[in-house]
Scaffold this active site. Structure first.
Site, PDB file in Angstrom:
ATOM      1  CE1 TYR A 130      -3.936   1.742   0.164  1.00 22.76           C
ATOM      2  CE2 TYR A 130      -2.463   3.248   1.634  1.00 22.76           C
ATOM      3  CZ  TYR A 130      -3.552   3.201   0.626  1.00 22.76           C
ATOM      4  OH  TYR A 130      -5.496   4.323   0.789  1.00 22.76           O
ATOM      5  CD  GLN A 191     -11.327   2.710  -1.260  1.00 22.91           C
ATOM      6  OE1 GLN A 191     -11.786   2.018   0.278  1.00 22.91           O
ATOM      7  NE2 GLN A 191     -12.122   3.738  -2.283  1.00 22.91           N
ATOM      8  CG  ASN A 214      -6.573   6.343   5.565  1.00 26.05           C
ATOM      9  OD1 ASN A 214      -6.677   5.268   5.747  1.00 26.05           O
ATOM     10  ND2 ASN A 214      -6.800   7.891   4.534  1.00 26.05           N
ATOM     11  CB  SER A 237       7.290   9.178  11.573  1.00 29.33           C
ATOM     12  OG  SER A 237       8.020   8.530  11.760  1.00 29.33           O
ATOM     13  CG  HIS A 262       7.607  12.362   8.386  1.00 30.17           C
ATOM     14  ND1 HIS A 262       7.659  11.968   7.618  1.00 30.17           N
ATOM     15  CD2 HIS A 262       9.099  12.110   9.052  1.00 30.17           C
ATOM     16  CE1 HIS A 262       8.521  11.641   6.893  1.00 30.17           C
ATOM     17  NE2 HIS A 262       9.709  11.334   7.814  1.00 30.17           N
ATOM     18  CG  ASP A 361      13.511   9.008   6.870  1.00 32.38           C
ATOM     19  OD1 ASP A 361      13.079   8.122   7.500  1.00 32.38           O
ATOM     20  OD2 ASP A 361      13.787  10.334   7.195  1.00 32.38           O
ATOM     21  CD  GLU A 415      -1.697 -33.018  25.668  1.00 36.13           C
ATOM     22  OE1 GLU A 415      -1.683 -33.041  24.828  1.00 36.13           O
ATOM     23  OE2 GLU A 415      -0.830 -32.033  25.798  1.00 36.13           O
ATOM     24  CG  HIS A 420      -2.585 -37.434  19.962  1.00 33.34           C
ATOM     25  ND1 HIS A 420      -3.946 -36.980  19.301  1.00 33.34           N
ATOM     26  CD2 HIS A 420      -2.028 -36.026  19.172  1.00 33.34           C
ATOM     27  CE1 HIS A 420      -4.265 -35.890  18.603  1.00 33.34           C
ATOM     28  NE2 HIS A 420      -2.790 -35.200  19.345  1.00 33.34           N
TER      29      HIS A 420
END
Lengths: 435, 435
Positions: A130, A191, A214, A237, A262, A361, A415, A420
């Site tokens: 994204y 979306q 966002n 940040s 920023h 950066d 158990e 098993h």
């Protein structure tokens, strides 16, 4: 004015605790809106994505134009000035070189019982990155997400990047091509996350979704987590600079402002063992805030979230740093390596006066997608490992099963898991018949 | 009856797709209830935890009795039979030996520009393990969660385990002590997750929460994700056995039932290249379902979620396996290694006829906390890495800054981040003055 705290003050502890608590304020709750968008895209696919893109980005698309066509990418890239192209190429090469060293190895060994054990790593088949639109559309983030995926060996790598009103960022497209991205969809928001997680007729489902966004994007990632993999959900940040008096206050001021510019919710913190130096840096910040292009944003960040903390000594600075667990930690002190060795929780450490955080950066090599809001206490920056997964391997020889099978049968019985136990004992019985 | 599918049938693809889609059914939504519990514990701490424990577990606690006291643990452990103790000790030693090999290394190097780069790994300070109560209270899971944490070097390790009506499982306590757990709180549900994530007066906040639980626990982990780290959110457990005709059908039937007996929503799948062998295994399953203690659970699982798939050859088996991305994959074929090499997505692979999956549940060494419901496409089983995090390190020499700083400044300008660029160029200016 930012907060000024002095560790020697009697009310320091409660004030520092309050400062830490304020950083963790939760994002606005947009759960219901996002759940509705996810359900809509899951049910109606492309049609929902196209309608939502028209509503939020004022952009009319068709299934054929969801992806940016190659000739449009070519045309945009042609506008990128040569110096930006060269800078981005350098950044890509350095990021690639760093991340190639992260490729994990498999292992395989046979132990004393005769059991052969091990593991191996394989890449995810498809990943979606994204890339935010508008102000936060950073070509550098494209490199930081896409290159680790490519180094990991991801088969199909796509980007979703909203282009409000159809505006594209040519350098983002150049970064995507440089990093080897296969397809760029001009969609964003919840979306886009939904399309990547569920798949539509046009957009094939991916296995992993990374990248910042966002509040809607973050909540969408949280809601699809489990169906697909996601990276950390990024918060605002932040930078912590620990500096002694032997620094140029203007350098440190700019390092702090490089974080503050920023976003108004970004956070810049100085810890120093010299009260006079603290004042000098604060003054240098005010001077820079007169002229910086983004002074409105940086000023609001500094005023609302900034802090200057004066400590007794650097040991105390390291201890406070671990309570902050900063995303970025810059150590501008005489022996930065020694101080770094005392720090346990930080996303990335920048050592010495010639390593401003901005190097990290862009061109340093390590990833700039890092854990925020104290999450460096339990998580790591983005890496090649985020695009790979591990399969464990085990093979018992008959001798190994004889050696350790009875213990498994005992534990299965404890158990109350009869099948098993039987799955082991029928094999042990055969081995006993054979001898 | 389980589903019988034959890859050669004309309707195989839609039927297989439907089968895959059915596995991914979402858990019931309990978001609102869980959000309420989290808010209550965040606001009222111990008092809320104590009230909720009385309501859900019919157990009255005080802040002093939230943790099980050492003498109560001693008394419970004294009841553990010697053979169970020895079996658990063997399991712990093998799990520890396997996980010690996972400890990741740091790295540090200086590149041609003069930049020193690297990373290091450090453990999280505190981790909390969730151990379900009742039927799913498995001592083996305590080992599988606690040992990787201890190997990672976690400082403080606590368990939350509900004890409905005050019933404790002595072997769980023995496992916790063997694995080096510091404190065991007898609380469960979303309130336990909340206590670990937010902290209360009695229960200190942790950095990472792992371990399986019911829908409320899973949703609570999802909601606190970001504030603390969590492991994957586990779905129903599953096994895929790929077996050729040269196997004892009863062994394979028991391997399938060892998964099915866990839970009615567990899933057991057989893929084979021999239709006659498929029928033999299905008959062997029906025979075992006459007598197994947990035949009601195993039968429901097999009937509702089980499948037998006949394929053309093992290459097709590997391809279908990757679409399933099974949690557990058992390869009972002549050349199991060759088949394993064709598989890309699986949590754990068990090779050859002497490696029933149950060995991996207890004593094999690899972790039994594995990605379910197809999430092996993008995630890995629990490991030492889940309890560690990576800090990246970078140090520029003056020469390195000269070499790569200008590119950083160019990219900062392209992103309109002036302070980023200035933090680099003021330093470059100083270097240019000095020469």
């Amino acid at each position: 004015m930012p907060q000024f705290l002095t560790a020697a003050d009697p009310d320091f502890e409660p004030r520092f605790d309050a400062f830490l608590a304020a950083r963790r304020a939760d994002a606005p709750r947009v759960d219901a809106v996002v759940a509705g968008i996810l359900a809509d895209v899951a049910a109606r696919g492309d049609a929902a994505v196209i309608e939502l893109t028209e509503r939020f980005d004022r952009l009319r698309l068709t299934p054929d134009t969801l992806a940016i066509p190659a000739d449009e990418i070519d045309a945009a890239i042609a506008q990128v000035p040569p110096d930006e192209r060269a800078a981005l190429d350098l950044a890509a090469a350095r990021i690639r070189a760093y991340h190639e060293r992260q490729l994990p190895g498999g292992d395989s060994w046979t132990d004393a019982s005769g059991a052969t054990l091990g593991w191996r790593w394989t890449p995810v088949e498809a990943a979606g990155l994204y890339v935010p639109g508008g102000l936060a559309s950073y070509p550098s983030s494209v490199l930081m997400n896409a290159i680790p995926a490519r180094v990991a060996g991801v088969g199909r790598l796509v980007i979703c990047a909203p282009t409000p009103d159809g505006q594209v960022n040519p350098l983002v497209l150049y970064a995507a091509r440089t990093a080897g991205v296969d397809t760029i969809y001009r969609i964003g928001g919840a979306q886009a996350v939904a399309a990547l997680a569920f798949g539509t007729r046009t957009i094939a489902k991916v296995d992993k979704i990374t990248g910042p966004g966002n509040a809607y994007v973050a909540e969408a990632k949280r809601q699809v987590f489990g169906r697909v993999g996601i990276d950390m959900i990024a918060g605002p940040s932040e930078i912590l600079v620990i500096a002694d008096r032997d620094n140029d206050p203007d350098w440190i001021a700019l390092d702090l402002m490089s974080q503050a510019e920023h976003d108004e919710s970004a956070q810049a913190i100085l810890i120093t063992d010299d009260a006079g130096f603290a004042r000098d840096v604060a003054e240098a910040v005010e001077a820079r805030l007169q002229t910086l292009d983004r002074r409105a944003i940086a000023g609001a960040s500094w005023r609302d979230h900034g802090a200057v903390i004066v400590v007794r000594d650097l040991a105390q600075a390291a201890a406070l740093s671990d309570r902050i667990a900063p995303e970025h930690l810059e150590l501008c002190v005489a022996d930065a390596d020694a101080l770094a060795a005392r720090v346990r929780h930080a996303g990335a450490i920048f050592l010495g006066p010639w390593t401003p955080e901005a190097i990290g950066d862009y061109v340093g090599g390590p990833n700039h997608v890092l854990p925020t809001s104290g999450s460096a206490r339990f998580s790591s920056g983005l890496s090649v490992l985020d695009f790979m997964k591990r399969t464990t391997l085990a093979r018992m020889s008959p001798g190994a099963l004889r050696a350790i099978g009875p213990a498994a049968a005992t534990l299965a019985r404890s158990e109350s898991l009869e099948a098993h136990g039987l799955s082991v004992t029928v094999r042990l019985d055969r081995l006993n018949e054979d001898t």
